[in-house]
Design an enzyme around this catalytic site. Structure first.
Site, PDB file in Angstrom:
ATOM      1  N   CYS A  54       0.832  -1.209   0.000  1.00  0.00           N
ATOM      2  CA  CYS A  54       0.000   0.000   0.000  1.00  0.00           C
ATOM      3  C   CYS A  54       0.867   1.260   0.000  1.00  0.00           C
ATOM      4  O   CYS A  54       1.793   1.383   0.788  1.00  0.00           O
ATOM      5  CB  CYS A  54      -0.899  -0.015   1.238  1.00  0.00           C
ATOM      6  SG  CYS A  54      -1.752   1.541   1.517  1.00  0.00           S
ATOM      7  N   CYS A  57       0.281   3.209   3.629  1.00  0.00           N
ATOM      8  CA  CYS A  57       0.603   2.653   4.948  1.00  0.00           C
ATOM      9  C   CYS A  57       1.906   3.261   5.486  1.00  0.00           C
ATOM     10  O   CYS A  57       2.793   3.619   4.714  1.00  0.00           O
ATOM     11  CB  CYS A  57       0.743   1.134   4.856  1.00  0.00           C
ATOM     12  SG  CYS A  57      -0.822   0.242   4.996  1.00  0.00           S
ATOM     13  N   HIS A 117      -4.532   0.069   7.807  1.00  0.00           N
ATOM     14  CA  HIS A 117      -4.975  -0.182   6.432  1.00  0.00           C
ATOM     15  C   HIS A 117      -6.397  -0.764   6.385  1.00  0.00           C
ATOM     16  O   HIS A 117      -7.117  -0.593   5.402  1.00  0.00           O
ATOM     17  CB  HIS A 117      -3.985  -1.148   5.781  1.00  0.00           C
ATOM     18  CG  HIS A 117      -4.212  -1.374   4.327  1.00  0.00           C
ATOM     19  ND1 HIS A 117      -3.807  -0.481   3.360  1.00  0.00           N
ATOM     20  CD2 HIS A 117      -4.830  -2.388   3.658  1.00  0.00           C
ATOM     21  CE1 HIS A 117      -4.148  -0.947   2.168  1.00  0.00           C
ATOM     22  NE2 HIS A 117      -4.777  -2.102   2.319  1.00  0.00           N
ATOM     23  N   ASN A 155     -13.106  10.122  -1.473  1.00  0.00           N
ATOM     24  CA  ASN A 155     -13.675   9.162  -2.427  1.00  0.00           C
ATOM     25  C   ASN A 155     -13.494   7.806  -1.813  1.00  0.00           C
ATOM     26  O   ASN A 155     -12.357   7.403  -1.584  1.00  0.00           O
ATOM     27  CB  ASN A 155     -12.836   9.127  -3.705  1.00  0.00           C
ATOM     28  CG  ASN A 155     -13.315  10.094  -4.734  1.00  0.00           C
ATOM     29  OD1 ASN A 155     -14.444  10.549  -4.690  1.00  0.00           O
ATOM     30  ND2 ASN A 155     -12.444  10.392  -5.668  1.00  0.00           N
ATOM     31  N   SER A 163      -8.385   4.717  -5.606  1.00  0.00           N
ATOM     32  CA  SER A 163      -7.312   3.840  -6.059  1.00  0.00           C
ATOM     33  C   SER A 163      -6.819   2.917  -4.953  1.00  0.00           C
ATOM     34  O   SER A 163      -6.023   2.030  -5.204  1.00  0.00           O
ATOM     35  CB  SER A 163      -6.155   4.703  -6.566  1.00  0.00           C
ATOM     36  OG  SER A 163      -5.746   5.599  -5.547  1.00  0.00           O
ATOM     37  N   HIS A 166      -6.981   1.997   1.681  1.00  0.00           N
ATOM     38  CA  HIS A 166      -6.464   2.612   2.914  1.00  0.00           C
ATOM     39  C   HIS A 166      -7.313   3.858   3.226  1.00  0.00           C
ATOM     40  O   HIS A 166      -7.568   4.654   2.331  1.00  0.00           O
ATOM     41  CB  HIS A 166      -4.992   3.003   2.729  1.00  0.00           C
ATOM     42  CG  HIS A 166      -4.314   3.323   4.011  1.00  0.00           C
ATOM     43  ND1 HIS A 166      -3.386   2.495   4.612  1.00  0.00           N
ATOM     44  CD2 HIS A 166      -4.470   4.375   4.852  1.00  0.00           C
ATOM     45  CE1 HIS A 166      -2.991   3.045   5.752  1.00  0.00           C
ATOM     46  NE2 HIS A 166      -3.646   4.180   5.917  1.00  0.00           N
ATOM     47  N   HIS A 168      -8.422   7.233   3.515  1.00  0.00           N
ATOM     48  CA  HIS A 168      -7.768   8.495   3.150  1.00  0.00           C
ATOM     49  C   HIS A 168      -8.739   9.422   2.441  1.00  0.00           C
ATOM     50  O   HIS A 168      -9.759   8.994   1.918  1.00  0.00           O
ATOM     51  CB  HIS A 168      -6.563   8.237   2.239  1.00  0.00           C
ATOM     52  CG  HIS A 168      -6.954   7.788   0.855  1.00  0.00           C
ATOM     53  ND1 HIS A 168      -7.336   6.501   0.566  1.00  0.00           N
ATOM     54  CD2 HIS A 168      -7.029   8.464  -0.318  1.00  0.00           C
ATOM     55  CE1 HIS A 168      -7.624   6.398  -0.721  1.00  0.00           C
ATOM     56  NE2 HIS A 168      -7.469   7.583  -1.287  1.00  0.00           N
ATOM     57  N   GLN A 170      -8.772  13.583   0.339  1.00  0.00           N
ATOM     58  CA  GLN A 170      -7.942  14.503  -0.419  1.00  0.00           C
ATOM     59  C   GLN A 170      -8.342  15.940  -0.125  1.00  0.00           C
ATOM     60  O   GLN A 170      -9.447  16.204   0.349  1.00  0.00           O
ATOM     61  CB  GLN A 170      -8.120  14.261  -1.915  1.00  0.00           C
ATOM     62  CG  GLN A 170      -7.652  12.900  -2.391  1.00  0.00           C
ATOM     63  CD  GLN A 170      -7.579  12.873  -3.909  1.00  0.00           C
ATOM     64  OE1 GLN A 170      -7.093  13.813  -4.544  1.00  0.00           O
ATOM     65  NE2 GLN A 170      -8.065  11.808  -4.508  1.00  0.00           N
ATOM     66  N   GLU A 184     -23.418  27.666  -5.373  1.00  0.00           N
ATOM     67  CA  GLU A 184     -23.918  27.755  -3.990  1.00  0.00           C
ATOM     68  C   GLU A 184     -23.687  29.140  -3.395  1.00  0.00           C
ATOM     69  O   GLU A 184     -24.461  29.611  -2.565  1.00  0.00           O
ATOM     70  CB  GLU A 184     -23.243  26.687  -3.115  1.00  0.00           C
ATOM     71  CG  GLU A 184     -23.684  25.263  -3.438  1.00  0.00           C
ATOM     72  CD  GLU A 184     -23.240  24.239  -2.403  1.00  0.00           C
ATOM     73  OE1 GLU A 184     -22.512  24.614  -1.455  1.00  0.00           O
ATOM     74  OE2 GLU A 184     -23.630  23.064  -2.544  1.00  0.00           O
ATOM     75  N   PHE A 314     -27.001   4.670 -12.246  1.00  0.00           N
ATOM     76  CA  PHE A 314     -26.209   5.345 -13.275  1.00  0.00           C
ATOM     77  C   PHE A 314     -26.876   6.670 -13.604  1.00  0.00           C
ATOM     78  O   PHE A 314     -28.098   6.743 -13.725  1.00  0.00           O
ATOM     79  CB  PHE A 314     -26.112   4.485 -14.534  1.00  0.00           C
ATOM     80  CG  PHE A 314     -25.193   3.305 -14.365  1.00  0.00           C
ATOM     81  CD1 PHE A 314     -23.829   3.451 -14.510  1.00  0.00           C
ATOM     82  CD2 PHE A 314     -25.708   2.057 -14.039  1.00  0.00           C
ATOM     83  CE1 PHE A 314     -22.974   2.371 -14.338  1.00  0.00           C
ATOM     84  CE2 PHE A 314     -24.856   0.975 -13.865  1.00  0.00           C
ATOM     85  CZ  PHE A 314     -23.485   1.127 -14.015  1.00  0.00           C
TER      86      PHE A 314
END
Ligand code: H2U
Ligand code: ZN
Length: 349
Positions: A54, A57, A117, A155, A163, A166, A168, A170, A184, A314
């Site tokens: 990972c 990690c 993890h 995400n 991806s 673990h 996380h 962003q 907004e 979808f």
């Protein structure tokens, strides 16, 4: 010709999203059609506490050769593959107004929520989620000194393009307001000018009174499936008090936030007994030199799942060409989430 009076649980209608100034088509009568798709559960994924392969990690070496420290709580680093850069030269004037481009300056960071993890925010102890809340707030303050907009988000899950399992999130920060935030800003300001009150405070009040779209609540926070939700189990997390940004939250509000976050995510995981995929993120007042009283801090959760751990919604066809559409009403989705066990399915005896 339908000869019964209008019912929101029966008849097609469009609901107005006041934050984005757009509509969603709701088709509740379609809930009656037969469903022959599979409703499967996925076998639980066993993940090690530390995965030597990972990138996130502690102690492991990332794709660009940098080694992560042996962090024991959270860890923030500059994204090795940034989508935004600083010091980008000015774009030339367009050759034609229909070919307009502007330079954008910005940066991207990655935040590891835990050294473990195998955990997620739903499985982390509340005091460790609180550390993540503080980190989101501190990063917002720090990046807000340089950039107009700081987007904190997560995400979660392969289905959302994450991806790595673990835990996380962003942060993207930039010197402009991206589309949804600009929208907004304008809609909340217009509401404030016309009504003399804050749109999302009024909204939280109405939802607290009506109750039918509430998923979970505590003294400082409210989670609702918004009246105008487009994703089947979309939610909106709202403070009960007027708050501009994450760093403005008091100690008590932060504790309440950590608790409600964990408990919302437990319910999400319990819905289809799977680690629930979603994109979530924070919207608060941008760092611009304008009056900002109309802003109210909030978080959006956009999960793609519809019917089971593998059957997703979808946004295609009419939704790409016309407007978003849903069958399950916001009230039905809120009832389903509200009625789930508050105990995580992996932690039941
Ligand atoms: P996602 O799970 O949403 O893909 O986010 C992971 C981010 O981590 C992604 O933006 C970055 C990717 O660029 N990353 C690094 O910065 N270094 C690495 O060694 C792997 C991934
Ligand atoms: Zn890991």
């Amino acid at each position: 010709m339908i000869d019964t009076p209008f019912e929101m649980t029966e008849h097609p209608h469009r609901r107005y999203n006041p934050l984005l100034d757009e509509y969603v088509l709701v088709s509740p009568h379609r809930m009656k059609r037969p469903w022959q798709g599979r409703v499967e559960k996925l076998p639980p994924v066993e993940r090690p506490q530390h995965d030597p392969k990972c990138y996130l990690c502690p102690g492991n070496t990332r794709a660009n050769g940098v080694t992560n420290p042996n962090y024991d709580q959270t860890y923030v680093f500059d994204n090795d593959f940034r989508s935004l850069l600083d010091g980008v030269p000015e774009a030339p004037a367009p050759a034609h107004p229909l070919l307009t481009a502007h330079t954008v300056q910005g940066t991207n960071r990655v935040i590891c929520f835990s050294p473990r993890h195998d955990l997620t925010l739903a499985l982390m102890p509340v005091d460790e989620v609180r550390v993540v809340v503080d980190l989101w707030a501190d990063q917002t303050t720090e990046l807000g000194q340089t950039y107009k907009w700081v987007q904190v988000f997560e995400n979660r899950g392969e289905m959302m393009g994450s991806s790595n399992p673990h835990p996380h999130g962003q942060i993207w920060a930039e010197n402009v307001l991206p589309n949804f935030v600009a929208k907004e800003h304008v809609t909340q300001r217009k509401y404030y000018q016309e009504n003399g009150s804050v749109m999302l405070l009024d909204y939280a009040q109405v939802e607290a009174e009506q109750g039918e779209r509430i998923v979970i609540e505590n003294d400082d926070w409210l989670v609702v499936v918004p009246f105008w939700a487009t994703w089947p189990f979309e939610t909106l997390l709202l403070p009960r008090q007027h708050v501009l940004r994450l760093p403005d939250l008091t100690d008590t509000q932060r504790n309440g936030l950590a608790a409600i976050l964990k408990h919302l995510l437990i319910r999400y995981d319990n819905l289809f007994e799977v680690s629930f995929p979603y994109s979530m993120g924070w919207h608060g007042a941008p760092f611009i030199d304008e009056s900002l009283d109309h802003w109210q801090l909030h978080a959006h959760f956009y999960p793609p799942l519809l019917r089971s751990a593998t059957v997703r919604k979808f946004m295609v066809g009419y939704e790409m060409l016309g407007e978003p559409q849903r069958d399950l009403t916001a009230e039905q989705a809120a009832t389903r989430l509200r009625d789930l066990s508050p105990v995580h399915y992996l932690e039941r005896d």
